[in-house]
Design an enzyme around this catalytic site. Structure first.
Site, short mmCIF file in Angstrom:
data_model
loop_
_atom_site.label_atom_id
_atom_site.label_comp_id
_atom_site.label_asym_id
_atom_site.label_seq_id
_atom_site.Cartn_x
_atom_site.Cartn_y
_atom_site.Cartn_z
N CYS A 145 55.49 2.73 26.36
CA CYS A 145 54.15 2.19 26.18
C CYS A 145 54.34 0.71 25.95
O CYS A 145 54.81 0.30 24.88
CB CYS A 145 53.42 2.82 24.99
SG CYS A 145 51.83 2.00 24.65
N CYS A 150 51.49 -0.66 23.08
CA CYS A 150 51.78 -0.40 21.66
C CYS A 150 52.76 0.75 21.53
O CYS A 150 53.96 0.54 21.58
CB CYS A 150 50.51 -0.18 20.85
SG CYS A 150 49.35 1.02 21.51
N SER A 151 52.27 1.97 21.38
CA SER A 151 53.20 3.08 21.17
C SER A 151 52.55 4.40 21.57
O SER A 151 52.76 5.41 20.92
CB SER A 151 53.61 3.14 19.71
OG SER A 151 52.44 3.17 18.91
N CYS A 152 51.71 4.39 22.60
CA CYS A 152 51.06 5.63 23.05
C CYS A 152 52.15 6.62 23.42
O CYS A 152 53.18 6.25 24.01
CB CYS A 152 50.16 5.34 24.24
SG CYS A 152 48.83 4.18 23.82
#
Lengths: 204, 105
Positions: free
Chosen positions: A108, A111-113
């Site tokens: 991702c 961000c951090s999906c």
């Protein structure tokens, strides 16, 4: 600030971020913007229930049950719901299958999906700038650092997750696993193999 | 993979923060796309000084993002958040060790 005085007059002061989180929680629950019971359910779910073992069950079933694999390809949400796994933010899970020609890897860059319902909270490296920046630019180098060297002819395809679409890598079924049941197969499926930075284990 | 390597959070406040954010989104206070956009912007800003490690840095950025989002939307103004933080700090410092810590109200 840990200290060990048994006769210390006051309670241990939590860290600055812990106090800031407590402040927000107090404000939001007092205003009725979040329900404390809902908070508890989410905490319990992500601390104890959800984790890579769920994704591993999905991969094992995809290996052993062609009908399930077909359903996963056409309607992953429906296939997962049948296994009692559902998303939280209405996100869409897409299963990407490794083949001798293509190896899939997930990142991702925003961000951090991450497919939480299948893999839980992402590991630190997935959330680090180093991985997020380099996975797209030099995936083979990153893979080598994870100890994965792919055959020359196998391409690497990198999938960038979003708030709406989360990817689950279905690794190739290891050789020598013909007689194994789903539980034994699931035991071979590592978290990293479902992100694409690892390969599944081999039967002992 | 050891159990430790798979522990989802390093500290309890990170879990609380995560749950709070997800609960707000599920209650319709903001969409998850709004969240990821704000969070992505914070990560980018914080990452300019030095690369973020994905652990402490990451959760700090998460907290800054949530505070900012709540302040912008008026759900929790800065001044309010600061006041409640101070109340909690005072409560911890004045509650005898071993007793439950509470704030008034």
């Amino acid at each position: 600030m840990p200290h060990d005085h048994h006769d210390h007059p006051h309670s241990l002061l939590p860290s600055d971020p812990a106090l800031r989180v407590k402040a927000l929680e107090t404000i939001l629950t007092r205003k009725g913007l979040v329900d404390p019971a809902a908070l508890d359910v989410i905490l319990e779910t992500y601390e104890k229930k959800v984790g890579p073992h769920l994704g591993a069950q999905v991969v094992a079933r995809a290996w052993s049950d062609p009908q399930f694999l077909a359903a996963l390809r056409t309607d992953a949400a429906g296939a997962l719901a049948d296994m009692g796994i559902s998303g939280r933010q209405g996100e869409h899970v897409v299963a990407v299958e490794n083949t001798p020609e293509v190896h899939n890897m997930v990142v991702c860059t925003l961000c951090s999906c991450y497919p939480w319902p299948l893999l839980g909270i992402p590991p630190a490296w997935y959330k680090s700038d180093a991985y997020r920046a380099r996975a797209v630019r030099e995936p083979r180098k990153v893979l080598a650092e994870f100890g994965v060297t792919l055959p020359e002819g196998q391409k690497v395809r990198v999938w960038d997750s979003t708030a709406e679409v989360r990817y689950l890598v279905i690794p190739m079924r290891p050789e020598g696993t013909d007689g194994l049941d789903d539980a034994a197969l699931a035991a071979l499926v590592t978290r990293d193999s479902m992100i694409g930075t690892g390969l599944p284990g081999r039967p002992a | 993979m050891t159990e430790d390597a798979l522990a989802p959070f390093d500290e309890p406040w990170q879990a609380q923060l995560f749950a709070l954010t997800v609960a707000l989104s599920e209650a319709g206070r903001f969409s998850w796309a709004e969240w990821t956009e704000s969070f992505g912007a914070t990560l980018k800003e914080h990452g300019r000084a030095r690369p973020l490690d994905g652990q402490g840095d990451y959760w700090n950025a998460w907290l800054v993002t949530l505070e900012g989002l709540l302040a912008r939307t008026g759900m929790a103004a800065r001044e309010e958040a600061d006041r409640f933080r101070a109340l909690w700090e005072a409560a911890y410092l004045s509650t005898p060790h071993g007793q439950p810590v509470r704030i008034a109200g």
